[in-house]
Enzyme design. Structure first.
Site, PDB file in Angstrom:
ATOM      1  CG  ASP A 125     -10.859 -10.037   3.728  1.00 34.02           C
ATOM      2  OD1 ASP A 125     -10.067  -9.997   2.773  1.00 34.02           O
ATOM      3  OD2 ASP A 125     -11.193  -9.032   4.381  1.00 34.02           O
ATOM      4  CE1 TYR A 170      -8.633  -0.262  -0.303  1.00 38.86           C
ATOM      5  CE2 TYR A 170      -6.460   0.259  -1.162  1.00 38.86           C
ATOM      6  CZ  TYR A 170      -7.376  -0.660  -0.680  1.00 38.86           C
ATOM      7  OH  TYR A 170      -7.018  -1.987  -0.552  1.00 38.86           O
ATOM      8  CD1 TRP A 206      -3.362  -0.557   0.771  1.00 38.89           C
ATOM      9  CD2 TRP A 206      -2.137  -2.316   1.371  1.00 38.89           C
ATOM     10  NE1 TRP A 206      -4.197  -1.654   0.782  1.00 38.89           N
ATOM     11  CE2 TRP A 206      -3.474  -2.751   1.149  1.00 38.89           C
ATOM     12  CE3 TRP A 206      -1.192  -3.258   1.761  1.00 38.89           C
ATOM     13  CZ2 TRP A 206      -3.876  -4.076   1.311  1.00 38.89           C
ATOM     14  CZ3 TRP A 206      -1.592  -4.576   1.914  1.00 38.89           C
ATOM     15  CH2 TRP A 206      -2.915  -4.978   1.690  1.00 38.89           C
ATOM     16  CB  CYS A 229      -8.650  -4.937  -0.282  1.00 42.40           C
ATOM     17  SG  CYS A 229      -9.626  -3.588  -1.001  1.00 42.40           S
ATOM     18  CG  HIS A 282     -11.883  -4.446   3.058  1.00 41.94           C
ATOM     19  ND1 HIS A 282     -10.658  -4.667   2.449  1.00 41.94           N
ATOM     20  CD2 HIS A 282     -12.161  -5.567   3.768  1.00 41.94           C
ATOM     21  CE1 HIS A 282     -10.222  -5.874   2.793  1.00 41.94           C
ATOM     22  NE2 HIS A 282     -11.108  -6.424   3.589  1.00 41.94           N
TER      23      HIS A 282
END
Length: 731
Positions: free
Chosen positions: A404, A564, A287, A322, A381
């Protein structure tokens, strides 16, 4: 201990002394079954000639896409020469013997073997018999006999192991059992079957099955709740090599072969293996904005390249965020036959201390204290939902389950999440496995504003109970439209049912803020803005006084470039006006924002976060408002030549104009399309300001029907530029 010498690393420990044979964890390895298995020792002259007994001349797996097996088992789209079938449903093979088959005297079996140490008791060596008086866990019958050819119908158990099997034909003689030799053409894959009611992944809705198993193109929603954006993705679950790559992931996880028929175990293991945090899984998360040693997450257009690269290199692929984790996980699930979809939760809570509170700390004057505000609210997400029964839970908690693979928190010591029952989450039954409290908090947390006194005491001054989990979206079945599934996760905000659920969750260890703060008489409103990258604009805040007395607000207005995930990159705007509002009136405070203030610090996905807070002098009330603005990027123009036919060459052109005055450097363009084009990429070292590029490629479509080409452009200065084109291919 000898000083100065490095410690000696222990050698890898084997299973010797612990188990008779190694636990089989590799589907890619299998043992050869003996061609002849005698019933006893041979005589002094050996075994007599066996020419008088039944012999196998040919085995037809009936594996062509247009033959009944692949058509009836919904596997005709797989780009594979092997037979692919789904468990719990009959498939057929044709055996040609050396003479006509006589049921009364000729005894034969079809044997299936999986793994390196096949055992009948473990379900890894399955003989299938064709007589009613002798059946195994898999059903068998002779469906047709013509001359020397016999057609056999075989029904794998609805809970059998999913993976790649070897098939042998075994004939019984008075002296022993003789088998066909191992032959790659007789390998077959058995998958989960959502079309059969006895399978744990049975989904009794044909439209959902077509969408969640068979559809190759998906839409992943991102952006903000006020400005929802779409990203097309090629799942490519039927592409050549993808199924083997998915099975390799389970091999890499050292998952026992015997556990691979249970969708609960498969999805839980895969949720850990899709990220590389603790097991060298598929994708490396990043990220930071620096993607020097890999591919930027915003550059990917599909899962195929990622999975094939991982299987061939056997090292994690760089990089993912994600939606990439969710998209590749979706390919894995659909490829194996587990119904799945990607869901996007807007304003998703990522709490640092395991409660239902997102803490925002203010100083005594009402200004946000960024050094002490640790919790983050993701603009959105993405996770996956997969459909299965849950025999490990009470009745009613089967159906859609959250899984997830984005590495956020550890579960049982590994970075993974789920499967967690969506029904259990909705009803606050978060005591059930797996990881329901974490998912529950992502959609049900409150945003709590605290003031911090000089002695460090935190006092709640405002609670926003509706900001988190504003909406959950997924793609509609059979259409390129959005479907709101928020009501599957939570009851309406403020309803009696919602209060009951939150109380139930609190019993299971998810505390929430109970402070019943008095309603204030001053409101602060931030407008909804739609902007493009490079725009200058005016931010207008409205202060509303609903009291009969004058109010004075000491306000703080902050604008930041954020990822984000809600993490601040840099602050580009700060104002602290004092606003006076007449009784029962409103005042607008405008702030001019020039593009040069934010452009130099803009990060990927181009999110600007505005937060305004203030303290009313007369009452001490804290007012606050937050708004996330996603700047729109330019689009790629994708065009495909008309009149396309299967196996005839076509062209696709990608056009892009740099709308800025500065040059774009290190530009990558990618494109692909299921059934018509494998992933392609092209590199441009420089695109000068206000100039255009045109990239044309040839391709040969392999499948008829309505097809889509997806393209992306990515560079350090401009992320998330996408384009699509649809085309109809004639047979």
């Amino acid at each position: 201990i000898q000083v100065g010498k490095p410690p000696v690393r222990p050698q890898k420990v084997t299973n010797r002394g612990r188990s008779a044979v190694p636990i089989s964890t590799l589907n890619s390895q299998s043992s050869d079954v003996p061609e002849f298995e005698p019933f006893g020792a041979p005589g002094p002259r050996g075994f007599p000639p066996m020419s008088e007994y039944l012999d196998i001349w040919e085995v037809d797996m009936m594996r062509k896409p247009d033959e009944s097996n692949k058509q009836e088992h919904h596997t005709m789209l797989f780009n594979s020469d092997h037979l692919l079938v789904r468990r719990g449903q009959e498939f057929k093979i044709k055996i040609v013997f050396n003479r006509p088959y006589v049921p009364a005297t000729d005894l034969f079996a079809v044997e299936f073997v999986i793994g390196s140490s096949p055992q009948y008791s473990k379900g890894t060596h399955i003989p299938v018999f064709t007589t009613k008086d002798r059946q195994s866990s898999w059903g068998g019958r002779v469906t047709d006999t013509v001359d020397n050819a016999v057609t056999v119908g075989i029904t794998p158990a609805a809970n059998c192991i999913v993976g790649k099997y070897q098939m042998y034909i075994a004939v019984k003689t008075p002296f022993g059992i003789r088998r066909t030799r191992r032959d790659k053409s007789r390998e077959l894959y058995i998958l989960f079957n959502p079309w059969v009611s006895d399978d744990a992944v049975f989904l009794d809705d044909e439209a959902e099955r077509q969408e969640c198993v068979m559809t190759e193109i998906g839409i992943i929603y991102h952006g903000t709740i006020d400005d929802i954006s779409e990203r097309n993705w090629n799942y490519g679950q039927f592409n050549y090599g993808v199924l083997d790559a998915c099975l390799y992931i389970l091999d890499r996880a050292d998952m026992p072969i015997t556990s691979r028929g249970d969708p609960i175990r498969v999805t839980r293991k895969a949720s850990a293996m899709l990220n590389s945090r603790d097991d060298d899984g598929v994708l490396v998360g990043n990220w930071s904005g620096d993607y020097t040693y890999g591919v930027a997450p915003t550059s990917w257009t599909g899962s195929t390249e990622i999975l094939l690269t991982y299987a061939s290199s056997q090292t994690p692929v760089c990089y993912a965020q994600c939606w990439v984790y969710a998209a590749v996980f979706n390919t894995f699930l659909r490829c194996l036959g587990i119904p799945s979809r990607v869901a996007t939760n807007y304003f998703s809570a990522h709490d640092n201390d395991g409660n239902l509170k997102m803490d925002i700390i203010l100083d005594e004057g009402g200004r946000i204290d960024r050094s002490r505000t640790r919790d983050s609210i993701w603009n959105y997400h993405c996770w996956n939902e997969c459909y299965m029964s849950r025999p490990d839970l009470p009745t009613g908690f089967g159906g859609w389950q959250v899984v997830d693979s984005t590495p956020q928190e550890t579960s049982d010591g590994m970075y993974r999440c789920g499967p967690a029952s969506v029904q259990a989450i909705k009803h606050g039954q978060i005591c059930f496995p797996f990881d329901a409290p974490f998912v529950f908090a992502e959609i049900n947390s409150d945003v709590v504003f605290y003031t911090r006194d000089k002695d460090g005491t935190l006092v709640p001054v405002k609670v926003n109970r509706t900001h988190i989990g504003r909406a959950v979206f997924t793609k509609s079945p059979g259409a390129m439209t959005r479907r709101d599934i928020t009501d599957q996760y939570k009851f309406p905000e403020g309803s009696k049912e919602e209060r009951t659920v939150l109380e139930k969750a609190e019993e299971f260890g998810c505390p929430r803020e109970k402070a019943d703060l008095p309603a204030g008489d001053v409101d602060l409103v931030l407008p909804i803005l739609e902007l493009s990258v490079g725009d200058s604009f005016e931010l207008s805040l409205e202060f509303v006084n609903r009291s009969g007395q004058r109010r004075t607000v000491d306000a703080y207005i902050s604008g930041s470039v954020v990822y984000y995930t809600g993490v601040t990159s840099s602050e580009f705007l700060f104002k602290n006006p004092t606003v006076t509002i007449a009784p029962n009136n409103s005042v607008k405070e405008s702030v001019a924002v020039e593009s040069k203030k934010y452009m130099k610090s803009l990060v990927e996905q181009a999110n600007l976060h505005f937060i305004a807070t203030g303290k009313v002098q007369e009452t001490g009330q804290i007012v606050s408002a937050m708004r996330v603005v996603t700047l729109h990027n330019p689009k790629l123009n994708v065009t495909v030549s008309a009149g396309g036919k299967v196996n005839e060459e076509m062209t696709v052109a990608v056009e892009f104009t740099n709308p800025f005055t500065f040059s774009l450097e290190g530009v990558y363009i990618r494109m692909e399309g299921p059934g018509i084009m494998l992933p392609m990429s092209k590199y441009y070292s420089l695109i000068p300001g206000n100039s255009s590029l045109n990239w044309t490629e040839f391709f040969v479509p392999q499948r008829a029907g309505s097809r889509t080409v997806i393209a992306s452009l990515d560079c350090a200065a401009l992320r998330q530029v996408n384009g699509t084109a649809s085309v109809t291919i004639e047979p």
